[in-house]
Design a protein around this motif. Structure first.
Motif, mmCIF file in Angstrom:
data_model
loop_
_atom_site.group_PDB
_atom_site.id
_atom_site.type_symbol
_atom_site.label_atom_id
_atom_site.label_comp_id
_atom_site.label_asym_id
_atom_site.label_seq_id
_atom_site.Cartn_x
_atom_site.Cartn_y
_atom_site.Cartn_z
ATOM 1 N N THR A 1 79.193 131.177 39.656
ATOM 2 C CA THR A 1 80.495 131.367 40.271
ATOM 3 C C THR A 1 80.630 132.806 40.762
ATOM 4 O O THR A 1 79.842 133.671 40.397
ATOM 5 C CB THR A 1 81.622 131.077 39.267
ATOM 6 N N MET A 2 81.643 133.021 41.578
ATOM 7 C CA MET A 2 81.968 134.357 42.066
ATOM 8 C C MET A 2 83.464 134.472 42.212
ATOM 9 O O MET A 2 84.114 133.549 42.697
ATOM 10 C CB MET A 2 81.349 134.608 43.452
ATOM 11 N N GLY A 3 83.992 135.628 41.824
ATOM 12 C CA GLY A 3 85.380 135.930 42.080
ATOM 13 C C GLY A 3 85.537 136.412 43.524
ATOM 14 O O GLY A 3 84.554 136.554 44.254
ATOM 15 N N VAL A 4 86.751 136.691 43.926
ATOM 16 C CA VAL A 4 87.038 137.092 45.304
ATOM 17 C C VAL A 4 86.320 138.388 45.675
ATOM 18 O O VAL A 4 85.680 138.475 46.731
ATOM 19 C CB VAL A 4 88.566 137.238 45.522
ATOM 20 N N LEU A 5 86.394 139.402 44.826
ATOM 21 C CA LEU A 5 85.739 140.676 45.141
ATOM 22 C C LEU A 5 84.225 140.543 45.095
ATOM 23 O O LEU A 5 83.522 141.138 45.907
ATOM 24 C CB LEU A 5 86.221 141.782 44.199
ATOM 25 N N GLU A 6 83.719 139.751 44.156
ATOM 26 C CA GLU A 6 82.278 139.497 44.116
ATOM 27 C C GLU A 6 81.823 138.804 45.400
ATOM 28 O O GLU A 6 80.752 139.107 45.928
ATOM 29 C CB GLU A 6 81.919 138.638 42.905
ATOM 30 N N ALA A 7 82.633 137.890 45.899
ATOM 31 C CA ALA A 7 82.292 137.178 47.131
ATOM 32 C C ALA A 7 82.248 138.133 48.323
ATOM 33 O O ALA A 7 81.372 138.011 49.185
ATOM 34 C CB ALA A 7 83.279 136.042 47.385
ATOM 35 N N ARG A 8 83.165 139.081 48.378
ATOM 36 C CA ARG A 8 83.150 140.071 49.467
ATOM 37 C C ARG A 8 81.891 140.930 49.381
ATOM 38 O O ARG A 8 81.259 141.245 50.392
ATOM 39 C CB ARG A 8 84.407 140.929 49.423
ATOM 40 N N SER B 1 79.464 148.918 41.997
ATOM 41 C CA SER B 1 78.524 148.133 42.801
ATOM 42 C C SER B 1 77.310 147.707 41.987
ATOM 43 O O SER B 1 76.885 146.551 42.055
ATOM 44 C CB SER B 1 78.075 148.934 44.016
ATOM 45 N N TYR B 2 76.747 148.631 41.218
ATOM 46 C CA TYR B 2 75.581 148.283 40.410
ATOM 47 C C TYR B 2 75.930 147.267 39.327
ATOM 48 O O TYR B 2 75.136 146.359 39.039
ATOM 49 C CB TYR B 2 74.944 149.536 39.801
ATOM 50 N N THR B 3 77.107 147.382 38.753
ATOM 51 C CA THR B 3 77.540 146.418 37.737
ATOM 52 C C THR B 3 77.674 145.022 38.334
ATOM 53 O O THR B 3 77.194 144.036 37.763
ATOM 54 C CB THR B 3 78.880 146.857 37.103
ATOM 55 N N VAL B 4 78.322 144.938 39.489
ATOM 56 C CA VAL B 4 78.514 143.634 40.140
ATOM 57 C C VAL B 4 77.166 143.075 40.609
ATOM 58 O O VAL B 4 76.890 141.881 40.447
ATOM 59 C CB VAL B 4 79.527 143.732 41.295
#
Length: 117
Positions: free
Chosen positions: A3-10, A41-44
């Motif tokens: 899955t991905m959240g909204v910010l992860e998707a961006r 960024s590195y965490t995501v």
């Protein structure tokens, strides 16, 4: 299914648009487009790599799953869970709230004809 959240998707869209790319370039783009610090960024990126969507190898970021494959799987999962796997039931529910234009109907007919076995 990952899955991905909204910010992860961006963030994922940045990767899909520019891949393959050096991780340092991804960090710069995420800072410019999302106003993220490099640690964010590195965490995501690490999280999305653990989910099997992307990989970081030799400081190069690439996808393990295309945008189309990811969202296709998500759509299948949604239809399975919500409409007991019935695509016609999904379309009927969608169509009851939003009427389709003639163009959309024709596009769907063309798509369905292409999917016939």
């Amino acid at each position: 299914m990952p899955t991905m959240g909204v910010l992860e998707a961006r963030f994922a869209d940045i990767i899909w648009t520019h891949e393959p790319m050096a991780s340092k370039d991804l960090i710069k783009l995420a800072e410019a487009e999302l106003n993220w610090k490099s640690t964010t960024s590195y965490t995501v990126l690490k999280r999305l790599c653990k989910r099997g969507i992307f990989q970081l190898k030799d400081k190069i970021v690439t996808s393990l799953m295309s945008r189309e494959e990811f969202y296709g799987r998500k759509s299948e999962e949604f239809i399975q869970e919500t409409f007991d796997g019935s695509l016609p039931a999904f379309i009927a529910a969608f169509g009851s709230r939003k009427k389709l234009s003639e163009r959309e109907v024709e596009e769907l007919k063309t798509l369905i004809d292409g999917l016939r076995r």
